[in-house]
Design a protein around this motif. Sequence first.
Motif, short mmCIF file in Angstrom:
data_model
loop_
_atom_site.label_atom_id
_atom_site.label_comp_id
_atom_site.label_asym_id
_atom_site.label_seq_id
_atom_site.Cartn_x
_atom_site.Cartn_y
_atom_site.Cartn_z
N GLY A 55 0.82 -1.20 0.00
CA GLY A 55 0.00 0.00 0.00
C GLY A 55 0.85 1.25 0.00
O GLY A 55 2.00 1.24 0.43
N VAL A 56 0.26 2.34 -0.50
CA VAL A 56 1.01 3.59 -0.64
C VAL A 56 0.04 4.76 -0.74
O VAL A 56 -1.12 4.60 -1.10
N GLY A 57 0.54 5.94 -0.43
CA GLY A 57 -0.20 7.18 -0.65
C GLY A 57 0.77 8.33 -0.53
O GLY A 57 1.87 8.18 0.01
N ARG A 58 0.39 9.48 -1.06
CA ARG A 58 1.26 10.65 -0.99
C ARG A 58 0.42 11.91 -0.95
O ARG A 58 -0.76 11.89 -1.26
N ALA A 59 1.07 13.01 -0.54
CA ALA A 59 0.41 14.31 -0.55
C ALA A 59 1.41 15.36 -1.00
O ALA A 59 2.52 15.45 -0.48
N LEU A 60 1.00 16.12 -1.99
CA LEU A 60 1.75 17.31 -2.41
C LEU A 60 1.32 18.41 -1.46
O LEU A 60 0.12 18.63 -1.27
N ALA A 61 2.27 19.08 -0.84
CA ALA A 61 1.90 20.10 0.13
C ALA A 61 2.94 21.21 0.13
O ALA A 61 4.12 20.97 -0.14
N ASP A 62 2.48 22.42 0.45
CA ASP A 62 3.38 23.57 0.49
C ASP A 62 3.79 23.94 1.91
O ASP A 62 4.56 24.86 2.12
N GLY A 63 3.27 23.21 2.89
CA GLY A 63 3.66 23.46 4.28
C GLY A 63 2.80 24.48 5.00
O GLY A 63 2.95 24.66 6.21
N VAL A 64 1.89 25.16 4.30
CA VAL A 64 1.08 26.21 4.93
C VAL A 64 -0.36 26.22 4.44
O VAL A 64 -1.29 26.12 5.22
N ASP A 65 -0.52 26.39 3.15
CA ASP A 65 -1.85 26.66 2.61
C ASP A 65 -2.58 25.41 2.13
O ASP A 65 -3.71 25.17 2.51
N CYS A 66 -1.94 24.60 1.31
CA CYS A 66 -2.65 23.52 0.63
C CYS A 66 -1.88 22.21 0.66
O CYS A 66 -0.69 22.17 0.38
N SER A 67 -2.59 21.15 1.00
CA SER A 67 -2.06 19.80 0.88
C SER A 67 -3.04 19.01 0.02
O SER A 67 -4.25 19.05 0.23
N TYR A 68 -2.51 18.32 -0.96
CA TYR A 68 -3.31 17.59 -1.93
C TYR A 68 -2.97 16.11 -1.84
O TYR A 68 -1.87 15.69 -2.17
N ILE A 69 -3.90 15.32 -1.31
CA ILE A 69 -3.70 13.89 -1.14
C ILE A 69 -4.08 13.18 -2.44
O ILE A 69 -5.14 13.42 -3.01
N CYS A 70 -3.17 12.32 -2.89
CA CYS A 70 -3.42 11.62 -4.16
C CYS A 70 -2.70 10.28 -4.16
O CYS A 70 -1.89 9.99 -3.30
N GLY A 89 -5.87 8.32 6.62
CA GLY A 89 -5.82 8.94 7.94
C GLY A 89 -4.44 9.47 8.28
O GLY A 89 -4.30 10.57 8.82
N ARG A 90 -3.41 8.72 7.95
CA ARG A 90 -2.04 9.17 8.21
C ARG A 90 -1.71 10.41 7.38
O ARG A 90 -1.09 11.35 7.88
N LEU A 91 -2.12 10.42 6.11
CA LEU A 91 -1.85 11.57 5.25
C LEU A 91 -2.64 12.81 5.70
O LEU A 91 -2.12 13.93 5.64
N VAL A 92 -3.85 12.60 6.16
CA VAL A 92 -4.64 13.72 6.69
C VAL A 92 -3.95 14.29 7.93
O VAL A 92 -3.81 15.51 8.07
N GLU A 93 -3.49 13.43 8.82
CA GLU A 93 -2.80 13.90 10.02
C GLU A 93 -1.54 14.67 9.68
O GLU A 93 -1.25 15.72 10.25
N LEU A 94 -0.76 14.14 8.75
CA LEU A 94 0.46 14.83 8.33
C LEU A 94 0.14 16.19 7.70
O LEU A 94 0.93 17.12 7.79
N SER A 95 -1.02 16.30 7.09
CA SER A 95 -1.44 17.52 6.41
C SER A 95 -2.08 18.55 7.33
O SER A 95 -2.33 19.69 6.92
N ARG A 96 -2.37 18.18 8.58
CA ARG A 96 -2.99 19.11 9.52
C ARG A 96 -2.14 20.37 9.62
O ARG A 96 -0.92 20.31 9.58
N GLY A 97 -2.80 21.51 9.75
CA GLY A 97 -2.10 22.78 9.82
C GLY A 97 -2.16 23.52 8.49
O GLY A 97 -1.94 24.72 8.45
N ARG A 99 -4.26 25.16 5.47
CA ARG A 99 -5.57 25.81 5.43
C ARG A 99 -6.61 24.95 4.74
O ARG A 99 -7.80 25.03 5.04
N LYS A 100 -6.17 24.12 3.80
CA LYS A 100 -7.10 23.21 3.14
C LYS A 100 -6.36 21.93 2.74
O LYS A 100 -5.18 21.95 2.42
N ILE A 101 -7.09 20.84 2.84
CA ILE A 101 -6.60 19.54 2.41
C ILE A 101 -7.54 19.10 1.29
O ILE A 101 -8.75 18.99 1.49
N ILE A 102 -6.98 18.88 0.12
CA ILE A 102 -7.76 18.50 -1.05
C ILE A 102 -7.42 17.05 -1.40
O ILE A 102 -6.29 16.61 -1.22
N LEU A 103 -8.42 16.34 -1.89
CA LEU A 103 -8.22 14.95 -2.24
C LEU A 103 -8.81 14.69 -3.62
O LEU A 103 -9.90 15.15 -3.93
#
Length: 143
Positions: A55-70, A89-97, A99-103
């Motif tokens: 299994g695998v997953g990733r998130a593109l994120a800028d560290g502040v505004d947007c994290s995109y789980i894909c 769930g792990r990717l959502v937790e890592l993305s906390r903080g 402003r928006k998490i997009i999937l």
Amino acid sequence: MALEWSDSTDDMDWDELSELYRLAPLGNKSPEMLTTAFSNSLFKCFLRENGRLVGVGRALADGVDCSYICDVALLPSHQGHGLGAEIVGRLVELSRGHRKIILYAVPGKEAFYRKFGFERMATAMAIFEDQSLARQRGYISDG
């Protein structure tokens, strides 16, 4: 089931990852394409069973505004056991903080992602490499 979680691409077998996407099935993604995609992703989640990537997953994120789980993928043999939910769930937790998490989800899987608090966006738009295929598969509509 001896499961091991990791966020490291060190010693990644990119051919094995490519095969996982093919079997999941999430399409044909070359090892070179996946190397670039995962290297440019801030958050990564890998799940192995007895050394085998399952299994695998990733998130593109800028560290502040947007994290995109894909690219959340599981081997068919490991689907339906809650492991996909754990990856998300792990990717959502890592993305906390952020402003928006997009999937970005496969059509028909929206109910699964609603469990994590995701809601359909009214303004999301996309340009696909093959617009007609994306339309045929339900990723975009004429509406």
